[in-house]
Design a protein around this motif. Structure first.
Motif, PDB file in Angstrom:
ATOM      1  N   TYR A 147     -31.602  17.540   7.865  1.00  0.00           N
ATOM      2  CA  TYR A 147     -32.673  17.885   8.798  1.00  0.00           C
ATOM      3  C   TYR A 147     -33.726  18.784   8.152  1.00  0.00           C
ATOM      4  N   GLU A 148     -33.272  19.725   7.317  1.00  0.00           N
ATOM      5  CA  GLU A 148     -34.186  20.687   6.719  1.00  0.00           C
ATOM      6  C   GLU A 148     -35.208  20.036   5.795  1.00  0.00           C
ATOM      7  N   GLU A 151     -37.897  18.964   8.030  1.00  0.00           N
ATOM      8  CA  GLU A 151     -38.609  20.168   8.458  1.00  0.00           C
ATOM      9  C   GLU A 151     -39.626  20.583   7.401  1.00  0.00           C
ATOM     10  N   ASN A 171     -41.614  16.661  13.022  1.00  0.00           N
ATOM     11  CA  ASN A 171     -40.299  16.172  12.644  1.00  0.00           C
ATOM     12  C   ASN A 171     -39.674  15.536  13.871  1.00  0.00           C
ATOM     13  N   ARG A 207     -38.682  19.147  21.942  1.00  0.00           N
ATOM     14  CA  ARG A 207     -39.178  19.422  20.598  1.00  0.00           C
ATOM     15  C   ARG A 207     -40.224  20.534  20.636  1.00  0.00           C
ATOM     16  N   THR A 209     -40.006  23.402  18.817  1.00  0.00           N
ATOM     17  CA  THR A 209     -39.989  24.206  17.604  1.00  0.00           C
ATOM     18  C   THR A 209     -41.342  24.085  16.902  1.00  0.00           C
ATOM     19  N   SER A 211     -42.039  22.658  14.243  1.00  0.00           N
ATOM     20  CA  SER A 211     -42.226  21.319  13.687  1.00  0.00           C
ATOM     21  C   SER A 211     -42.151  20.231  14.745  1.00  0.00           C
TER      22      SER A 211
END
Length: 253
Positions: A147-148, A151, A171, A207, A209, A211
């Motif tokens: 996942y990172e 990101e 993302n 979503r 966040t 990103s």
């Protein structure tokens, strides 16, 4: 339900219909964009549309359902008889700012975004499939990645892309896309089209966040951050209960 199909036994279908029957406009604001292909949106909502037909919902109910696709680029409504989806002509719903976007600026933004996506993919040594559409460009990893990594790519695009039109780099969990515009602009257009005011509007998303592509909506209305469709259903039931209660016990200042 964003990114997933509505099956006929999906509990969310009843929640949506109950809201519409309570005179609430319901819109799915999604990154998915299929220019000129309403049938592709229909496939994602097959169970919902089939339920509209089975229940023979009148137009004054189904007129309260819309899809805003590509963040803010395509508005669809339900046809009154067949209960299928059709595109609303741009002139009927786009805001003045949207109408001022030049096609050459949009394509230049997408080209620059694609270059950044290529650069990031090479830097992080991941193999990806590129997808470019009329108003978006993105990458999908060919093999599973962490996942990172996604990101990093999304945040890099957000910080380094410079364009003459608004854009959203995000993302999606399994991919990274850059769209022309964002959900904030889509909500503003949707609110103007339906006559809803900011204090009457609630955006539900997962979503929020840095990103994510829901974050921008904080600027235009109240928001509800959920983790899954079950949480969405829980809060819709609370909302329906409050709506029904207010009808026999009006709120007094």
């Amino acid at each position: 339900a964003d990114g997933h199909h509505f099956d006929q036994d999906n509990a969310m279908i009843a929640h949506i219909i109950n809201l519409m029957r309570c005179n609430v406009h319901v819109a799915i604001v999604t990154a998915a964009g299929y220019p000129g292909e309403a049938q592709k949106f229909e496939r994602r909502l097959e169970g919902l549309l089939e339920t509209f037909r089975r229940l023979k919902l009148p137009p004054d109910v189904t007129d309260r359902f819309h899809i805003m696709g590509g963040e803010c680029n395509y508005l669809l409504r339900v046809t009154p008889v067949s209960k299928r989806l059709e595109f609303v002509p741009d002139a009927e719903w786009q805001t003045p700012d949207m109408k001022s976007w030049r096609e050459e600026d949009i394509q230049a933004m997408l080209t620059d975004a694609q270059s950044l996506l290529v650069e990031c993919s090479k830097r992080l040594n991941i193999s990806v499939q590129f997808m470019r559409k009329e108003r978006s460009v993105g990458i999908v990893p060919i093999s599973p990645t962490i996942y990172e990594v996604l990101e990093d790519i999304a945040l890099t695009v957000q910080n380094q892309l410079v364009a003459r039109v608004p854009f959203c780099g995000f993302n999606g969990g399994n991919d990274v896309f850059v769209d022309c515009g964002n959900k904030s602009l889509g909500l503003q257009a949707m609110m103007a089209f339906t006559g809803a005011l900011p204090h009457e509007t609630l955006h539900v998303g997962d979503r929020f966040t840095l990103s994510g592509n829901d974050t921008a909506t904080r600027d235009v209305c109240s928001v509800l951050w959920v983790a899954n469709p079950d949480e969405t259903g829980f809060f819709i039931k609370m909302l329906l209960k409050d709506i029904r209660k207010s009808r026999w016990q009006p709120y007094i200042e």
